[in-house]
Scaffold this active site. Structure first.
Site, PDB file in Angstrom:
ATOM      1  N   GLU A  72     -59.656  43.166 -32.679  1.00 54.53           N
ATOM      2  CA  GLU A  72     -58.269  42.780 -32.946  1.00 54.53           C
ATOM      3  C   GLU A  72     -57.407  43.894 -33.526  1.00 54.53           C
ATOM      4  O   GLU A  72     -56.210  43.975 -33.251  1.00 54.53           O
ATOM      5  CB  GLU A  72     -58.216  41.574 -33.910  1.00 54.53           C
ATOM      6  CG  GLU A  72     -58.548  40.248 -33.261  1.00 54.53           C
ATOM      7  CD  GLU A  72     -60.026  39.893 -33.354  1.00 54.53           C
ATOM      8  OE1 GLU A  72     -60.852  40.834 -33.470  1.00 54.53           O
ATOM      9  OE2 GLU A  72     -60.350  38.703 -33.302  1.00 54.53           O
ATOM     10  N   GLU A 102     -65.526  34.779 -32.973  1.00 47.56           N
ATOM     11  CA  GLU A 102     -65.275  33.849 -34.090  1.00 47.56           C
ATOM     12  C   GLU A 102     -65.711  32.435 -33.725  1.00 47.56           C
ATOM     13  O   GLU A 102     -66.275  31.707 -34.548  1.00 47.56           O
ATOM     14  CB  GLU A 102     -63.785  33.882 -34.458  1.00 47.56           C
ATOM     15  CG  GLU A 102     -63.390  35.226 -35.065  1.00 47.56           C
ATOM     16  CD  GLU A 102     -61.893  35.344 -35.291  1.00 47.56           C
ATOM     17  OE1 GLU A 102     -61.146  35.323 -34.292  1.00 47.56           O
ATOM     18  OE2 GLU A 102     -61.477  35.440 -36.453  1.00 47.56           O
ATOM     19  N   ALA A 121     -58.754  35.283 -28.136  1.00 45.82           N
ATOM     20  CA  ALA A 121     -57.581  34.424 -28.016  1.00 45.82           C
ATOM     21  C   ALA A 121     -56.802  34.876 -26.789  1.00 45.82           C
ATOM     22  O   ALA A 121     -56.990  35.996 -26.315  1.00 45.82           O
ATOM     23  CB  ALA A 121     -56.730  34.566 -29.269  1.00 45.82           C
ATOM     24  N   GLY A 176     -61.515  36.258 -31.016  1.00 45.87           N
ATOM     25  CA  GLY A 176     -61.658  34.819 -31.188  1.00 45.87           C
ATOM     26  C   GLY A 176     -62.913  34.283 -30.518  1.00 45.87           C
ATOM     27  O   GLY A 176     -63.460  33.255 -30.946  1.00 45.87           O
TER      28      GLY A 176
HETATM   29  C1  3H9 Z   1     -57.948  37.449 -30.805  1.00 45.89           C
HETATM   30  O1  3H9 Z   1     -58.961  37.005 -30.344  1.00 45.89           O
HETATM   31  C2  3H9 Z   1     -57.321  36.926 -32.062  1.00 45.89           C
HETATM   32  C3  3H9 Z   1     -58.202  36.020 -32.865  1.00 45.89           C
HETATM   33  O2  3H9 Z   1     -58.928  36.727 -33.827  1.00 45.89           O
HETATM   34  C4  3H9 Z   1     -57.410  35.031 -33.697  1.00 45.89           C
HETATM   35  C5  3H9 Z   1     -56.544  34.111 -33.003  1.00 45.89           C
HETATM   36  C6  3H9 Z   1     -55.915  33.132 -33.916  1.00 45.89           C
HETATM   37  N1  3H9 Z   1     -55.919  37.361 -23.334  1.00 45.89           N
HETATM   38  O3  3H9 Z   1     -59.375  44.302 -18.929  1.00 45.89           O
HETATM   39  P1  3H9 Z   1     -59.550  43.642 -17.607  1.00 45.89           P
HETATM   40  C7  3H9 Z   1     -56.804  39.716 -18.860  1.00 45.89           C
HETATM   41  S1  3H9 Z   1     -57.088  38.703 -30.028  1.00 45.89           S
HETATM   42  C8  3H9 Z   1     -55.241  37.292 -22.185  1.00 45.89           C
HETATM   43  O4  3H9 Z   1     -58.852  44.248 -16.447  1.00 45.89           O
HETATM   44  P2  3H9 Z   1     -62.349  44.301 -17.676  1.00 45.89           P
HETATM   45  C9  3H9 Z   1     -56.298  41.108 -18.513  1.00 45.89           C
HETATM   46  O5  3H9 Z   1     -54.947  41.256 -18.860  1.00 45.89           O
HETATM   47  C10 3H9 Z   1     -58.054  39.084 -28.600  1.00 45.89           C
HETATM   48  N2  3H9 Z   1     -55.580  38.005 -21.078  1.00 45.89           N
HETATM   49  O6  3H9 Z   1     -61.089  43.431 -17.236  1.00 45.89           O
HETATM   50  C11 3H9 Z   1     -56.523  41.138 -17.017  1.00 45.89           C
HETATM   51  O7  3H9 Z   1     -55.496  40.404 -16.415  1.00 45.89           O
HETATM   52  P3  3H9 Z   1     -54.857  40.864 -15.024  1.00 45.89           P
HETATM   53  C12 3H9 Z   1     -59.277  39.856 -28.934  1.00 45.89           C
HETATM   54  C13 3H9 Z   1     -56.646  38.799 -21.164  1.00 45.89           C
HETATM   55  O8  3H9 Z   1     -63.510  43.668 -17.048  1.00 45.89           O
HETATM   56  C14 3H9 Z   1     -57.814  40.350 -16.868  1.00 45.89           C
HETATM   57  O9  3H9 Z   1     -57.936  39.551 -18.045  1.00 45.89           O
HETATM   58  N3  3H9 Z   1     -59.911  40.266 -27.695  1.00 45.89           N
HETATM   59  C15 3H9 Z   1     -57.378  38.908 -22.332  1.00 45.89           C
HETATM   60  O10 3H9 Z   1     -62.089  45.754 -17.468  1.00 45.89           O
HETATM   61  C16 3H9 Z   1     -59.053  41.202 -16.739  1.00 45.89           C
HETATM   62  O11 3H9 Z   1     -59.065  42.133 -17.816  1.00 45.89           O
HETATM   63  C17 3H9 Z   1     -59.651  41.435 -27.120  1.00 45.89           C
HETATM   64  O12 3H9 Z   1     -58.909  42.249 -27.622  1.00 45.89           O
HETATM   65  C18 3H9 Z   1     -56.991  38.145 -23.452  1.00 45.89           C
HETATM   66  N4  3H9 Z   1     -57.676  38.181 -24.612  1.00 45.89           N
HETATM   67  O13 3H9 Z   1     -62.450  44.110 -19.256  1.00 45.89           O
HETATM   68  C19 3H9 Z   1     -60.331  41.699 -25.794  1.00 45.89           C
HETATM   69  N5  3H9 Z   1     -58.389  39.795 -22.116  1.00 45.89           N
HETATM   70  O14 3H9 Z   1     -55.996  40.788 -14.035  1.00 45.89           O
HETATM   71  C20 3H9 Z   1     -59.326  42.102 -24.779  1.00 45.89           C
HETATM   72  C21 3H9 Z   1     -58.268  40.194 -20.849  1.00 45.89           C
HETATM   73  O15 3H9 Z   1     -53.749  39.914 -14.820  1.00 45.89           O
HETATM   74  N6  3H9 Z   1     -59.883  42.261 -23.432  1.00 45.89           N
HETATM   75  N7  3H9 Z   1     -57.222  39.592 -20.253  1.00 45.89           N
HETATM   76  O16 3H9 Z   1     -54.414  42.288 -15.243  1.00 45.89           O
HETATM   77  C22 3H9 Z   1     -60.685  43.293 -23.097  1.00 45.89           C
HETATM   78  O17 3H9 Z   1     -61.029  44.142 -23.880  1.00 45.89           O
HETATM   79  C23 3H9 Z   1     -61.079  43.396 -21.645  1.00 45.89           C
HETATM   80  O18 3H9 Z   1     -60.153  42.659 -20.901  1.00 45.89           O
HETATM   81  C24 3H9 Z   1     -62.503  42.866 -21.336  1.00 45.89           C
HETATM   82  C25 3H9 Z   1     -62.716  42.851 -19.787  1.00 45.89           C
HETATM   83  C26 3H9 Z   1     -63.519  43.818 -21.963  1.00 45.89           C
HETATM   84  C27 3H9 Z   1     -62.672  41.475 -21.847  1.00 45.89           C
END
Ligand code: 3H9
Length: 697
Positions: A125, A105, A63, A102
């Site tokens: 999450e 999901e 999400a 998400g």
């Molecule tokens: C969820 O899904 C809830 C659901 O169950 C239910 C909903 C109803 N949203 O980390 P990076 C941005 S909760 C917004 O540097 P990498 C990040 O801030 C979510 N932004 O890259 C950054 O922005 P900026 C569950 C996001 O290659 C840019 O993307 N998911 C999100 O080192 C690049 O990120 C997670 O918890 C997001 N979800 O790593 C996964 N994700 O360039 C969270 C990233 O402006 N994300 N951004 O600084 C990660 O673990 C890592 O970002 C990922 C990439 C492994 C994906």
């Protein structure tokens, strides 16, 4: 129609491509787009099946976390996922990159899943203080079984594609072109008439909590041990258990309420803050992305002591060939033998196999003398903490290292400008402050001397990323950010012992905040002599108006160096690391208090908490106002990864904002009046308190 989800066809297969860089987060435009394009494909008489994939680097990584601070907009992700159940044509999710939260999901809502071999997937999450809120807690157990589902949902660690295949989460691994493979897979499903697999079925449930009591207990226990004090793993578990008590629709309705409560909790807000704080830490305000780091093909380390060995292992673990130099062959032999033991322990714990150990050891070369460092692109000095020794080393290194090599010192507090000045190339000199054990601790404090070239700093930050660490930048001052902001906490803890609080009580108050160990137990572990030697070496700079740590000195004078001596603030049985309170410590404290004229009294837990925490916050504010830290959140990231500050409290500066800066400032002023100059309030803290401002807002 939104262009966040593209639509095209290959033969009789519709291909829906989610395009929302950088990570295809499932924001409102994507959610609307998926529903609209799925309906279009469902209605298209020329389409038999649908492939859903992500453009760019990944399938949706979850999400959109930034939307969590705004009112929820329909369609909610649960509704999108549930909608897929109603599409009569087979839907195949084609996963590459990271399908997280998400994103996974959404893939579970699809009827089939295929993945690239390098794809990773999971439900992280809980690390954001929430749980899979788009029916993942109901669908994953149905797809992967309860044990595997709880592993992913409660512990929050992603798995690779091969494991996902074992768990039944993906139906096929596609080598080569994912889109083409997914289209072929969908065509086969159509040709074979394979029935759609609907992951919300069986709607009635998959057993009762009693049937799964053992697994539930196992993950409850793991959540308590691994994520102490954190609520979200328990909410995640409760949500899965709801699904064992209720049919799918009721459980999903219950999830909606639970999700909102979790999302709005203080813990979730702090955890989301920590997530973005870590990402901000990698951005250097005045060095843009256009400044490329220098290439590092090989590295050198000076010193094979505890710190040097940890650095060598960290580099070798990440694939760098490393040359470690010492002053004698004997020191090299001992160092390499100890490194071998570190790898043996990893093999024993099943973290690597024997072949991997050999591969990593093969990257490490020992040598006597600096000449062996002539080809290294990066040299990290990890010698004794003595400024003259370090200056000598850097002057010598200057004569050996190749042009353009980055020369780094691992000092934890010294004047790196002075060290850089000992070379003819101060632009190449930076600080790389590792934490013990350097191969395991995630924090790397990258220190920027006044004359460091931007690309040398960018190289330090890139090295952190390449070696799986969180790099945070600091300017030069005594102790930089991490140690300088922590020292006042330790200082107050020792003063509190002198004033009448027991070490066990002080440590209990701080572990009560969620820290894994109290400061005095940590001092015993790392050795009281380390800071004693530092105090002695700086004795001539001591300001007589600042209260001095006489008790800590006395402990060292009495040989109470901590665990290695069998006694420090606590006593330790032979071979044990378990601290036992020692009446001797109290007797020493009483004696020192008498000598210093310190009144002994009853001290409340509140005072212990405020003295320790607010001293660190006040110092953090000074670090910020002096520009040593670029942002308050950088200080917080250091506390999270360097000192085990609970992530669900955000960090000390975030905690300060939560308490309120006016309140903190009042207490700091009161302590200043009572305890003297070391409590002088930070000007920034005073200003923000006056303005009603915050450090992190
Ligand atoms: C969820 O899904 C809830 C659901 O169950 C239910 C909903 C109803 N949203 O980390 P990076 C941005 S909760 C917004 O540097 P990498 C990040 O801030 C979510 N932004 O890259 C950054 O922005 P900026 C569950 C996001 O290659 C840019 O993307 N998911 C999100 O080192 C690049 O990120 C997670 O918890 C997001 N979800 O790593 C996964 N994700 O360039 C969270 C990233 O402006 N994300 N951004 O600084 C990660 O673990 C890592 O970002 C990922 C990439 C492994 C994906």
């Amino acid at each position: 129609m939104s262009d966040a989800v593209g639509y095209d066809t290959e033969g009789r297969i519709a291909v829906l491509t989610i395009d929302n860089p950088p990570v295809n987060a499932l924001g409102i435009a994507v959610r609307e787009g998926i529903v609209a394009q799925m309906d279009r494909a469902a209605a298209d008489a020329d389409v038999d099946a649908i492939v859903l994939l992500g453009a760019g680097r990944t399938f949706p990584a979850g999400a959109d976390i930034r939307e969590f601070d705004q009112p929820t907009r329909e369609p909610h992700l649960i509704a999108v996922v549930d909608h897929l159940d109603t599409i009569e044509k087979p839907i195949v999710a084609a996963i590459h990159g990271t399908a997280l939260g998400g994103g996974l999901e959404l893939a579970l809502g699809c009827h089939f899943r295929v993945a690239s071999p390098t794809a990773r997937m999971g439900t992280p999450e809980v690390n954001l203080g929430i749980f899979p809120g788009a029916a993942g807690t109901q669908r994953l157990p149905r797809v992967a079984g309860l044990d595997h589902a709880l592993e992913l949902i409660v512990l929050g660690k992603p798995i690779d594609a091969a494991r996902a295949k074992d768990y039944g989460i993906v139906d096929g691994i596609i080598e080569g072109d994912l889109r083409a493979g997914a289209v072929a897979f969908a065509s086969t499903v159509v040709a074979d008439g394979t029935p759609r697999k609907i992951s919300s079925e069986p709607r009635a449930g998959i057993g009762t909590p009693e049937d799964h009591a053992e697994n539930i207990e196992k993950y409850r226990d793991l959540a308590n041990r691994r994520m102490r004090g954190q609520d979200s793993p328990h909410q995640a578990l409760d949500s899965v258990v709801d699904g064992l008590k209720m049919p799918y629709d009721e459980a999903v309705a219950a999830d909606r309420k639970r999700f909102e409560a979790c999302k709005n909790s203080d813990q979730s807000k702090a955890l989301r803050y920590a997530f973005f704080a870590e990402r901000d830490a990698s951005k250097i305000p005045d060095i843009g992305k256009e400044v490329a780091p220098r290439d590092i093909a090989s590295a050198g380390v000076i010193g094979a002591g505890t710190m040097g060995r940890g650095i060598v292992v960290s580099l070798a673990d990440s694939g760098f060939p490393v040359t470690v130099v010492e002053t004698s062959q004997e020191a090299i032999d001992t160092g390499l033998a100890e490194i071998g033991k570190t790898y043996d322990a990893m093999v024993q714990r099943g973290r690597i196999d024997a072949a991997e150990k050999d591969a990593r050891m093969a990257r490490i070369t020992g040598a006597v003398g600096f000449d062996a460092l002539a080809d290294a692109d990066l040299v990290i000095e990890a010698a004794f903490e003595d400024l003259n020794v370090k200056k000598e080393i850097f002057a010598k290194l200057d004569g050996v290292a190749k042009p353009g090599a980055v020369l780094a010192t691992n000092t934890s507090y010294m004047d790196i400008d002075a060290i850089a000045a000992a070379t003819s190339r101060p632009g190449d000199v930076i600080g790389l402050h590792y934490f013990v054990p350097a191969n395991a601790m995630r924090l790397l404090e990258v220190v920027r001397p006044a004359k460091a070239a931007p690309d040398a700093i960018a190289t330090g930050m890139a090295l952190a990323k390449k070696t799986g660490k969180v790099g945070v930048l600091a300017r030069v001052c005594h102790g930089f950010i991490a140690n300088r902001s922590r020292l006042p906490l330790v200082r107050e803890a020792t003063f509190l012992v002198e004033e009448g609080a027991s070490p066990a009580r002080i440590d209990a108050v701080l572990t009560g905040l969620g820290m894994p160990m109290g400061p005095l137990a940590v001092s015993d572990l790392s050795g009281l002599d380390v800071s004693w030697r530092m105090r002695l070496s700086l004795a001539d700079q001591h300001d007589p108006e600042v209260r001095y740590m006489h008790l800590a000195d006395r402990m060292c004078e009495l040989g109470r160096f901590g665990i290695k001596a069998g006694k420090g603030w606590y006593t330790y049985e032979e071979g044990s690391r378990r601290p036992t309170p020692d009446p001797e410590t109290e007797a020493i404290a009483i004696e020192v208090a008498k000598e210093q004229g310190t009144a002994r009294r009853d001290i409340s837990d509140d005072e212990i908490r405020e003295r320790c925490l607010y001293a660190a916050i006040n110092e953090g504010a000074k670090i910020l106002e002096e520009g040593i830290a670029a942002r308050a959140s950088d200080i917080d990231v250091m506390w999270l990864h360097g000192f085990g500050y609970p992530r669900w409290r955000g960090g000390i500066m975030y905690t300060a904002d939560e308490i309120g800066l006016a309140e903190i400032h009042d207490r700091v002023c009161a302590f200043h009046a009572e305890h003297g100059k070391q409590w002088a309030p930070s000007a920034l803290l005073a200003r923000l308190a006056e303005e009603g401002g915050s450090f992190t807002g």
